[in-house]
Scaffold this active site. Structure first.
Site, PDB file in Angstrom:
ATOM      1  N   GLU A 774      -6.189   0.587  -1.752  1.00 25.05           N
ATOM      2  CA  GLU A 774      -5.842  -0.804  -1.451  1.00 25.05           C
ATOM      3  C   GLU A 774      -4.824  -0.755  -0.330  1.00 25.05           C
ATOM      4  OE1 GLU A 774      -3.915  -3.848  -0.747  1.00 25.05           O
ATOM      5  OE2 GLU A 774      -2.877  -3.413  -2.617  1.00 25.05           O
ATOM      6  N   CYS A 808       1.399  -7.036  -0.801  1.00 24.95           N
ATOM      7  CA  CYS A 808       0.236  -7.013   0.074  1.00 24.95           C
ATOM      8  C   CYS A 808      -0.498  -8.348   0.027  1.00 24.95           C
ATOM      9  CB  CYS A 808      -0.700  -5.875  -0.297  1.00 24.95           C
ATOM     10  SG  CYS A 808      -1.128  -5.829  -2.040  1.00 24.95           S
TER      11      CYS A 808
END
Length: 1018
Positions: A774, A808
């Site tokens: 990720e 994020c």
């Protein structure tokens, strides 16, 4: 039932019959405006689908500036429920014009109609109109209490403005009203004159950061603005009532009420009161506490406005979303019965708690009259309160019995007041509304006067339609939704771990105590752990508190390449045994780990606060998510672990999964427990062994995870704790021929390097490594021209600046349509100025530090570049914080070119770029115009626009009309594509598939032409 109760109930019914007999049931004159309004309301009452869509339209209408937008929204709202609408509405929908004279006429008529409807429930838009409204009420011998409507207070400028409005209102009203001739029926009680001017105050409007997590800080800020209001009211002879809002605000509101009214200036002032909500299960205890305080501490009475409660839907939805106890009664009769119980308590203590009964329910009113009569309470000692624009016949009937009636009278601008208007409309037309039952539907009087407690005695769920529980017996049909939802079978065995409710004092106390305890443990050294044994400590990394960089939290051992190789060897040696361990034992490890997290929840949260600078709620959510990963992956592996049989006569076929081998888990620091635990438990429950590599910045929390794994019974070698410098031990781990899988969360640059290195197959490696990564995002929130600015501004601020933008998923771009751009930007800047930038361990912290000096310096370079590319709209002055810790000022850039660095690069800090878009298509083009595709959001109230956004906004997690951070395991599996991720979504049903390899075993059962019978062959 005792004879006393029976006689009281009979006397209640006698009063009720008398009130019904006094009601003026004559409707409005045919074809007058009042007649038309009643007919339109009747349509809504008898057609729920039409009601919902029309009220959504009314709520949105003030934001629509062009006639074509008015027509489009009306058509879209009606089309949303077209299959449920009457035929004549479906036909009319097709005839709604977009533009031209007819379109302009429709827009004008809609806006004027909404304004006229608002006038029915809102007394005026300024002090002069409010004065005129209350003057008209006094001619009808009605008292009043003024409620100031307004937008949600999300900035300190707005809080200052609200204070000024209250001061202006008090000054303007008292100057006029106190000079009017006395009207004894409403200006006196049994003891003498009472204030004519009565103002209701919402405390949350006086502080933009009103938050029960920090009751002391909230109280200080609110009282600073409240004292001048109370002083002026006392000076001018006015009355001030504290309104009650949602349940989470209740305790801090009560605390502020008690604290400020115990101050010397206000201690002996009797003309104050507070609203108390009967639909709350803990209200009885609150009233007992208020009685003791007024009698024994303050020694001066206060008024109590007893209402049913206006936030029933909100409370039940929030409780359901968070798996918290529901704070309200879930059935109408329970709220009604509690209202009667509290009525008796108040009337028995009128010397200290003076009652004002806020209700339109004739049964509730009649019960109060009967109890007061029984206790000998003078009729003028208490009063009844009702809503402006509603139930006039009931008001007149109560007046005719000689009782004072006070009207809860909202005033303010139409736009901010629209939410109030919609709530009143919904209440007035609810299935559960006493007014609807008694007037529109003509329910039998005797049924309406039934003792609510009789429902409990008969053991019935509800003898009458489920309650709205609105402020004055109005509200929603939400009970039906909750009860229906409660009867459904759960979709799976998994349920998200409840977040800690910091409005509860015990939770705040526990968190404070944990922080104190953790500070006693500072200075420890945390070693590498291989085979469940601590390794000799060589080089160490000192971990400092980013909020106070001079505070050293501890030291973490730094692994060497040799130790990295030994950790892999240990995992490899343990792999066969762990692979063949029964699934029940592997899932048992995860569930025991979850229990360790629960047992140490506040301790772990405290470490996260100190080591990574996360505020209280964010740290608690980190631990809750770690628990969720344990529980969810255990459930999902149980589903995957059952082999699939595809047998045919004479042949057995089994499809099943087995683990890949040694997994290296490399985690970031921004979710120091949740992501590390999530990736590790996914690997472990699938049967892999794990090298646990935390980020250097969160090594202590990684060590705490290892402690919990060992306490949960992780066998030696199954998981090895390997903190260290990623540049030193990262490549040897990634390239090791015995490592089968790398699970990584972090920067794009490192992820791509890992993917490149892992793709190689050196000698001795007979498999292709699996990489799960990720990699971040540059996430956009689109703000449509019809967006609710209260929600949009707060959502963008939370998305951009929550945990200092160090997620994020953070919303680092706000793409705002041209028509609303300036208005949005102004409120956004002021809301950001109002954030409390503090050390993370302060419960009032809105935004804490960034993780370390390297991150701070990198973010500041982006900010300097942004100043050259765009217009700096705001940058917070940090003052001494800049030297105390690694703080970066919340920064907003406006008019940002879509190609600018601050609009394209992931900054990982509190920096927000605001971009202007011509229309929705332009906004979508800009939003999709980065290399990332992780999260995104959109604030809009146009159904067609939202459908387009759902189709064309290409991100992994898309959030509509809410912030774009805060994904929950199972509800919102998390992950993106493009350069945001390699692999499937964490916390989703596909995630574990990445940690396993599928196998098929086929066995021929034929022996000399004979085969055993099988289910498939029958």
């Amino acid at each position: 039932m005792s004879s006393t109760v029976t006689s009281l109930d009979e006397r209640t019914k006698e009063y009720g019959r008398e009130i019904f007999a006094r009601l003026n049931r004559q409707g409005p004159v045919l074809f007058t405006r009042a007649w038309v309004e009643d007919k339109l309301m009747g349509l809504g009452m008898h057609d729920p689908a039409l009601k919902v869509q029309l009220f959504r339209f009314v709520d949105t209408l003030p934001y629509l500036k062009e006639p074509k937008e008015v027509a489009r929204h009306l058509r879209e709202y009606l089309n949303e429920a077209k299959d449920e609408l009457p035929w004549w509405v479906r036909l009319g929908t097709k005839l709604i014009p977009d533009r031209g004279i007819l379109g302009q006429g429709l827009a004008f008529a809609s806006q004027k109609g909404a304004e006229q409807m608002a006038r029915k429930f809102i007394a005026g838009s300024n002090v002069q109109e409010a004065v005129a409204a209350v003057h008209q009420m006094r001619t009808r011998r009605l008292a009043f209490t003024i409620d100031l409507l307004g937008e949600a207070t999300i900035t300190e400028v707005e809080a200052d403005h609200v204070q000024k409005q209250y001061l202006d209102l008090l000054a303007g009203l008292t100057r006029e009203v106190n000079d009017w001739p006395e009207e004894p029926t409403i200006d006196r009680d049994d003891r003498g004159p009472i204030p004519r001017v009565n103002v209701s105050v919402k405390l949350s409007a006086l502080f933009s950061q009103f938050d029960p997590i920090d009751p002391a800080g909230t109280s200080r800020a609110v009282c600073r603005r409240l004292r001048p209001i109370l002083s002026l009211a006392k000076q001018t002879g006015a009355f001030v009532n504290f309104d009650m809002e949602q349940h989470s605000f209740k305790d801090v509101t009560l605390q502020i009420f008690r604290d400020i009214l115990t101050e010397p200036e206000f201690r002996d002032w009797p003309h104050v009161g507070i609203a108390i909500q009967a639909y709350l299960t803990d209200t009885e205890a609150d009233l007992h506490a208020l009685l003791a305080w007024a009698r024994d501490v303050r020694k001066c009475p206060v008024w109590i406005r007893l209402v049913k409660g206006a936030y029933w839907d909100y409370e039940t939805v929030v409780a359901a979303q968070n798996h918290w106890p529901v704070p309200v009664f879930t059935k109408k009769w329970q709220s009604d019965a509690n209202f009667e119980k509290l009525t008796e308590f108040l009337l028995a203590n009128v010397e200290w708690l003076v009652p004002a009964f806020g209700s339109h329910n004739i049964r509730s009113i009649s019960h109060a009259l009967a109890v007061a009569e029984k206790l000998g309470v003078p009729p003028r000692r208490y009063e009844f309160q009702m809503l402006y624009g509603m139930a006039d016949p009931i008001k007149e009937a109560i007046q005719s019995l000689g009782h004072r009636v006070r009207i809860y009278t909202p005033y303010g601008q139409l736009l901010p007041g629209m939410a109030y208007l919609v709530r009143r409309l919904l209440e007035n037309s609810s299935n559960d509304s006493f007014l609807r039952q008694g007037f529109a539907e003509g329910l039998a009087e005797e049924l309406l006067l039934t003792n609510p407690a009789s429902n409990a005695e008969r053991g019935t769920r509800n003898a009458e339609p489920k309650d709205t529980n609105g402020t004055h017996d109005m509200g929603s049909a939400g009970h039906a939704v909750v009860e229906a939802h409660g009867s459904q079978a759960p979709r799976s065995a998994f349920k998200n771990e409840p977040l800690t409710d910091f409005s509860v004092a015990a939770s705040r106390t526990a968190m404070s105590a944990a922080l104190d305890q953790v500070r006693k443990e500072l200075g420890r050294t945390y070693p590498i752990v291989i085979d469940n044994k601590p390794q000799p400590v060589g080089a160490v990394l000192a971990r400092e508190n980013p909020s106070r960089k001079s505070e050293v939290l501890g030291k973490v051992g730094m692994a060497t390449v040799d130790q990295a190789n030994r950790a892999v060897a240990s995992c490899l040696a343990a792999f066969d045994g762990w692979r063949d361990t029964p699934l029940a034992e592997r899932t048992g490890l995860l569930r025991r780990l979850a229990e360790q997290f629960r047992k140490r929840r506040f301790e772990l949260s405290a470490w996260i606060v100190l080591e990574t600078g996360k505020p209280w709620r964010e740290s608690d959510a980190d631990v809750a998510e770690a628990i969720d990963f344990c529980e969810y992956y255990a459930v999902e592996m149980e589903k995957l672990g059952a082999p699939q049989a595809r047998d045919v006569p004479g042949e057995d076929n089994r499809y099943f999964y087995e683990p890949r081998g040694v997994a290296v888990v490399i985690a970031p620091w921004n979710f120091p427990l949740a992501i590390l635990a999530g990736m590790a438990t996914a690997a472990l429950v699938a049967g892999n062994t794990v090298v646990l590599k935390p980020a250097e910045q969160s090594g202590i929390i990684g060590a705490k995870l290892m402690e919990c794994l060992q306490a949960a019974g992780a066998p030696p070698g199954v998981v090895n704790f390997l903190p260290g410098d990623g540049d030193v031990i990262g490549p040897p781990l990634v390239q090791h021929p015995d490592v089968a899988l790398i699970a990584f969360t972090g920067s794009l640059k490192v992820a791509l390097l890992i993917n490149e290195q892992a793709s190689k197959t050196p000698g001795g490696q007979n498999f292709v490594k699996k990489v799960i990564a990720e990699m971040g995002g540059k996430n956009a929130v689109i703000v449509d021209s019809d967006a609710d600015l209260d929600e949009a501004v707060k959502g963008v601020v939370d998305s951009a600046f929550g945990y200092g933008g160090q997620k994020c998923s953070a919303g680092s771009r706000a793409i705002v349509l041209d028509g609303i751009y300036d208005q949005f930007l102004n409120r956004l800047v002021e809301a950001t100025k109002s954030l409390a930038v503090k050390a993370a361990d302060d419960p009032g912290c809105s935004l804490g530090p960034v993780i370390d000096a390297e991150a701070r310096d990198r973010i500041l370079k982006f900010i300097e570049a942004g100043k050259r590319e765009s217009r700096l709209a705001h940058q917070t002055d940090l003052g001494a914080l800049a030297e105390q810790g690694y703080f970066v000022p919340p920064t907003i850039f406006a008019d940002v070119p879509e190609t600018a660095g601050v609009a394209q690069e992931e900054i990982f800090g509190p920096v927000l770029s605001v971009l202007r878009a011509r229309d929705l298509d332009d906004a979508l083009r800009i939003a999709n115009g980065t290399k990332y595709a992780l999260t995104g959001g959109c604030y809009s109230r146009s159904p067609s626009h939202l459908e387009k956004v759902k189709r064309k906004f290409r991100v992994g997690n898309l959030y509509i009309n809410r912030k774009c951070t805060g994904a929950l395991v199972d509800r919102q599996p998390f992950g993106g594509f493009k350069l945001s991720g390699i692999g499937s979504k964490a916390g989703g049903p596909d995630y574990l598939l990445q940690f396993v390899l599928p196998r098929t075993i086929t066995e021929n059962q034929m022996r000399r032409g004979f085969a055993p019978e099988t289910a498939a062959g029958e």
